[in-house]
Scaffold this active site. Structure first.
Site, PDB file in Angstrom:
ATOM      1  N   ALA A 135       0.818  -1.219   0.000  1.00 20.24           N
ATOM      2  CA  ALA A 135       0.000   0.000   0.000  1.00 20.24           C
ATOM      3  C   ALA A 135       0.852   1.269   0.000  1.00 20.24           C
ATOM      4  O   ALA A 135       0.356   2.363   0.251  1.00 20.24           O
ATOM      5  CB  ALA A 135      -0.996   0.025   1.148  1.00 20.24           C
ATOM      6  N   GLY A 180      -3.504  -6.646  -3.778  1.00 18.33           N
ATOM      7  CA  GLY A 180      -2.543  -6.665  -2.666  1.00 18.33           C
ATOM      8  C   GLY A 180      -2.505  -5.415  -1.812  1.00 18.33           C
ATOM      9  O   GLY A 180      -2.471  -5.486  -0.584  1.00 18.33           O
ATOM     10  N   GLU A 181      -2.493  -4.241  -2.445  1.00 13.59           N
ATOM     11  CA  GLU A 181      -2.332  -3.009  -1.658  1.00 13.59           C
ATOM     12  C   GLU A 181      -3.634  -2.605  -0.963  1.00 13.59           C
ATOM     13  O   GLU A 181      -3.612  -1.997   0.110  1.00 13.59           O
ATOM     14  CB  GLU A 181      -1.878  -1.840  -2.540  1.00 13.59           C
ATOM     15  CG  GLU A 181      -0.892  -2.162  -3.643  1.00 13.59           C
ATOM     16  CD  GLU A 181       0.372  -2.803  -3.180  1.00 13.59           C
ATOM     17  OE1 GLU A 181       0.966  -2.318  -2.213  1.00 13.59           O
ATOM     18  OE2 GLU A 181       0.787  -3.819  -3.794  1.00 13.59           O
ATOM     19  N   ALA A 182      -4.766  -2.894  -1.636  1.00 16.10           N
ATOM     20  CA  ALA A 182      -6.042  -2.318  -1.182  1.00 16.10           C
ATOM     21  C   ALA A 182      -6.307  -2.502   0.318  1.00 16.10           C
ATOM     22  O   ALA A 182      -6.645  -1.539   1.007  1.00 16.10           O
ATOM     23  CB  ALA A 182      -7.198  -2.880  -2.006  1.00 16.10           C
TER      24      ALA A 182
END
Ligand code: FES
Ligand code: FES
Length: 907
Positions: free
Chosen positions: A534, A867-869
């Site tokens: 993130a 992945g980042e969310a």
């Protein structure tokens, strides 16, 4: 030495053992039973769990002298085999419980010991057990692991068949959108997925083991390095210093922003004149054994002139601070944001204004696998480095000039990797391995202890953000003013980009028409800033999402309502002045509204005088891609028995293997291949096209699209005039090429301007709403997340188990960021527990994920990334929930009990 007889997996084996060695070392090094993993080596992670005389045992802390003769040891290798798996192993595959897989074998052995004593556990029993036995996982958020144990227990009780656990392809043969398991899952659950330390054990006998001589201060001039005594120590082959480095002896930060005042050549491979941070590598000892290398490293004498250490951005910005890199100012990059009208007059006439200051901490990555790698010259004379790199081509470019090697003679291969969460976007030991291999001409191998891993790999860069909103009488935000400072440690790599991220994400999600702000990157002597899941957005959203709650309070309206009035609607633009890819937030909020109302009631009814319960909200957004026209290249080749897919989608637990398989299998659907007919050749710079690094949730979009292109090209080549497809033999007979390279680029994207922050940086975005419920003990200030609801819009879901798993894991890291994790104190924050790693009971079992599916115009099959969310903004939601519970407004993380208590008192 002692002779021991142990019954290992049912077979009596005799060993001559060093009584001071651990059971884990003995199993791994003498029997090559490498299914037993060593993570922390300190009894804190459970990766090394085996069953000794029927009792679950952490084998890294049990010395051989304490193991009785004829003891019975069961390791993962004795539990099940590939063709006869134990139900726990199948369940772990089915639930996606083996993400990176490093903790997997320890967890499975732990669960086996539990089910041996209790074959009908409750979910709480399972969670208690993992907590009590210190089984730690950094990837999964624990929920899928508890699911797996519950499923396996059902199989053991005869209530279901293990064959029914694994998902099958859909009726049309597709695995897209199913919970089909990862190709690597079988190896991970059987302990045969060889991580870097296992690869190290498989190296030839003349392999030299390396140990580093590291700085124990944070800032110093080096007067002299004396290796004389170390060179005479037993087993030492060579002590390598900066004098042995053939190239520029620096890792380039690949500076691309012309306004950056540094040149990117600030990170030495081996320090020559200066130490820039604690742990900097000064020399490498290469010896016959790791013990000899370490003993000799302790004998290298380094004469230092200690300098003032600037351990935070404000310290390094003080007027009397000296330049950490002489010739480059400590503030070396500035980024502005200028959108719409001047905000000053707007703030003056705004019906409501609110402002505050926020601090987001130096979050440690806390992978369970410490950093490790090996190097050798391959049979074509190439220096070949195996590491945990998640950017093998990027790292090739970053270390090649420093090593002084012809680029064609450097090859990087990614090892199976036990989690990185972004720290391996930076080179860590690659260049050190390369230097040692080049200097000695021998194969070399190195692994960090958990202490080295924590103190000498990159961290999330702390962010100091000042923020002000101005809103009209209806609560519509009409102006935002921001000021931010990023403490990026001593090395510049990606520091400018991280500063740009604040311009992209402070206030993201809301259609704010007028913005003014400025930020800066600051060089300090604390840990170097590396990527972390993130990347850049947790600093941003901590500020903009807590300030939303403060504005709502000032206006006397509900924080949900304030957000609802401001979220992106048709015509709104991002802080960078571009249209978002889709407008899905209204739908997401509409889904959340009834759940939020229920949560408010629940919190009210469950609060007591001693324990207050509250609910918090936040919005998180992240782009899929590296800024501007990011892209990827892949290849697909027709083989006699299927196809081979080639890419560098580096896997660090996120499921790159399954992603590649799914996109290729779906794109070649007309060929009717079974998933097993798609072979994967991944992550070797010598043989795979450059698909770019695995970070920024770019891979699903960039590589997914590039794989589609490659598959379309193959299908076009195979298609006959009548619409049917040529066989492999027909292709060969007609001399039609079998292999096709597919490229895709986000060609319409533009990087953000350094003065205005305006641009169109990403082709696709991810959106997530966070709604934790938190209990706060009034007496102690201790906060605990007891329930978590999240609504995510990630476009089409490519694999549900994988996407669920990413969200569970990301939320767990967000809870850690909010409440416990930090790397600040170089004496205290040096172990998994010391850094505040969340264990099972720190993460709620009650996690509800709701998907809002808006297909993305530029995503492969409509997919975004994931992945980042989940780590964009869970932490401000937790802090907002704390406020909702007890009225303690906390604006910095981690919100440890003393911080919450102090805020309660302030109220
Ligand atoms: S508990 Fe043994 S390696 Fe962590
Ligand atoms: S799957 Fe547990 S640490 Fe990665």
């Amino acid at each position: 030495m002692q002779r021991k007889i142990l019954k290992v997996n049912g077979i009596a084996r005799s060993f001559i053992v060093d009584p001071e060695k651990s059971l884990a070392e003995t199993l791994r090094e003498q029997l090559l039973l490498t299914g037993c993993k060593v993570g922390c080596g300190q009894g804190q992670c459970g990766a090394c769990s085996v069953i000794l005389n029927g009792k679950l045992t952490r084998s890294c802390v049990l010395k051989m002298k304490a193991v009785q003769d004829n003891a019975e040891v069961m390791t993962i290798e004795g539990l099940g085999t590939a063709d006869n798996l134990h139900p726990l192993q199948v369940a772990w595959m089915a639930t996606g419980g083996a993400q990176c897989g490093f903790c997997t074998t320890g967890f499975i052995m732990s669960a086996k010991a539990l089910l041996d004593t209790n074959n009908k556990p409750t979910r709480d029993d399972v969670r208690e057990w993992f907590q009590a036995h210190r089984n730690a996982c950094r990837c999964t958020g624990y929920k899928p692991l508890v699911d797996a144990v519950m499923d396996a227990a059902k199989v053991l009780r005869g209530e279901m068949k293990k064959e029914d656990l694994l998902a099958k392809p859909a009726k049309d043969g597709s695995i897209l959108g199913t919970t089909y398991h990862r190709p690597s899952a079988l190896a991970k659950v059987t302990g045969t997925w060889d991580f870097g330390a296992d690869v190290g054990l498989q190296m030839p006998p003349d392999t030299l083991r390396l140990a580093l001589v590291q700085a124990e201060v944070s800032h110093a001039n080096i007067r002299k390095i004396d290796t004389t005594e170390a060179e005479k120590m037993p087993g030492v082959y060579q002590v390598v210093t900066h004098k042995d480095v053939k190239g520029k002896n620096a890792i380039t930060g690949l500076i691309t922003f012309p306004t950056n005042k540094g040149d990117g050549w600030d990170r030495p491979i081996l320090c020559k004149d200066k130490v820039f941070q604690f742990g900097d590598a000064i020399a490498i000892v290469a010896a016959d054994t790791e013990e000899h290398a370490k003993a000799a490293a302790a004998k290298v004498k380094v004469d230092l002139e200690v300098l003032p250490a600037y351990m935070s951005a404000p310290a390094a910005m003080a007027p009397d601070a000296i330049e950490i890199h002489p010739g480059t100012p400590n503030v070396y990059y500035e980024q502005g944001i200028v959108k719409g009208e001047d905000t000053k007059p707007l703030m003056e006439k705004a019906a409501f204004t609110v402002e505050d200051e926020f601090y987001c901490s130096r979050q440690p990555h806390l992978t369970i696998e410490p950093d490790c790698g090996s190097a050798y010259f391959d049979d074509e004379g190439r220096l070949t480095i195996h590491s945990k790199s998640i950017g093998i081509n990027l790292h090739h470019a970053m270390i090649c000039p420093g090593l002084g090697i012809d680029p064609a003679k450097l090859r990087i291969i990614q090892n199976p990797t036990g989690g990185t969460f972004g720290y391996k976007f930076s080179p860590t030991m690659e260049a050190l391995l390369g230097v040692a291999c080049m200097a000695t001409g021998k194969p070399v191998s190195m692994k960090y202890s958990m202490y080295q891993h924590i103190t000498y790999t990159g961290k999330r860069s702390p962010g100091f953000v000042k923020l002000k909103y101005g809103a009209d009488k209806n609560g519509k935000i009409i102006a935002m003013e921001s000021d931010w400072t990023i403490d990026h440690g001593p090395y510049s790599e990606f520091g400018d980009l991280l500063t740009v991220r604040q311009a992209q994400f402070i206030g993201a999600g809301y259609g704010i028409p007028n913005i003014r702000g400025k930020g800066r990157t600051v060089c300090t002597n604390h840990a170097w800033g590396s990527a972390f899941r993130a990347y850049g957005s947790p600093q941003s959203f901590l500020a903009s999402e807590i300030l939303m709650d403060e504005l709502a309070e000032k206006m006397g309206i509900d924080p949900f309502e304030l957000r609802y009035r401001n979220i992106y609607r048709e015509g709104d633009t991002t802080p960078n002045g571009c249209k978002p890819d889709v407008y899905c937030l209204v739908q997401m909020f509409d889904k959340l509204r009834p759940l939020y109302e229920e949560a408010k009631k629940r919190c009210k009814s469950m609060s007591t005088a001693e324990v207050k319960r509250g609910v918090g909200l936040s919005v998180g957004i992240y782009g899929c891609g590296l800024d501007g026209p990011d892209g990827a290249e892949t290849a697909v080749e027709l083989a006699k028995d299927g196809v081979i897919a080639y890419d560098t989608w580096q896997d660090h637990g996120q499921g790159a293997d399954l992603g590649t398989l799914t996109f290729v299998h779906e794109s070649l659907k007309p060929l009717g291949l079974k998933p097993g007919q798609v072979k994967l050749y991944m992550n070797d710079t010598a043989n795979c096209p450059n698909s770019g690094p695995s970070g920024g949730s770019r891979s699903n979009v960039m590589i997914g699209n590039a794989l589609k292109v490659a598959c379309d090209m193959l299908l076009n080549a195979m298609r006959k005039p009548n619409g049917s497809y040529r066989t492999y033999d027909e292709m060969v007979a007609e001399k039609i090429p079998l292999k096709y390279n597919g490229k895709w680029a986000a060609s319409a994207c533009t990087a953000c301007d350094s003065v205005t922050g305006q641009g169109n940086p990403f082709p696709v975005y991810m959106y997530e709403l966070f709604m934790p419920e938190v209990e706060v003990e009034v007496k102690t200030g201790k906060a605990k997340v007891v329930k978590f609801t999240t609504i995510a819009d990630l476009g089409t879901i490519v694999n549900k188990a994988t996407v669920d798993g990413q969200i569970y894991g990301g939320l767990a890291q967000g809870i850690g960021l909010a409440l416990s994790e930090d790397f600040e104190d170089l004496k205290k924050h040096t172990s998994l527990m010391g850094c505040g790693l969340p264990y099972t009971k720190d993460i709620p079992d009650d996690i509800q994920i709701i998907y809002n599916v808006t297909p993305r115009p530029l995503g492969p099959y409509g997919a975004a990334g994931v992945g980042e969310a989940p780590l964009t903004a869970p932490h401000p939601a937790v802090l907002n929930a704390i406020y909702n519970a007890c009225g303690a407004r906390v604006t910095r993380v981690p919100a440890r009990p003393e911080v919450v208590l102090a805020a309660m008192k302030k109220k």
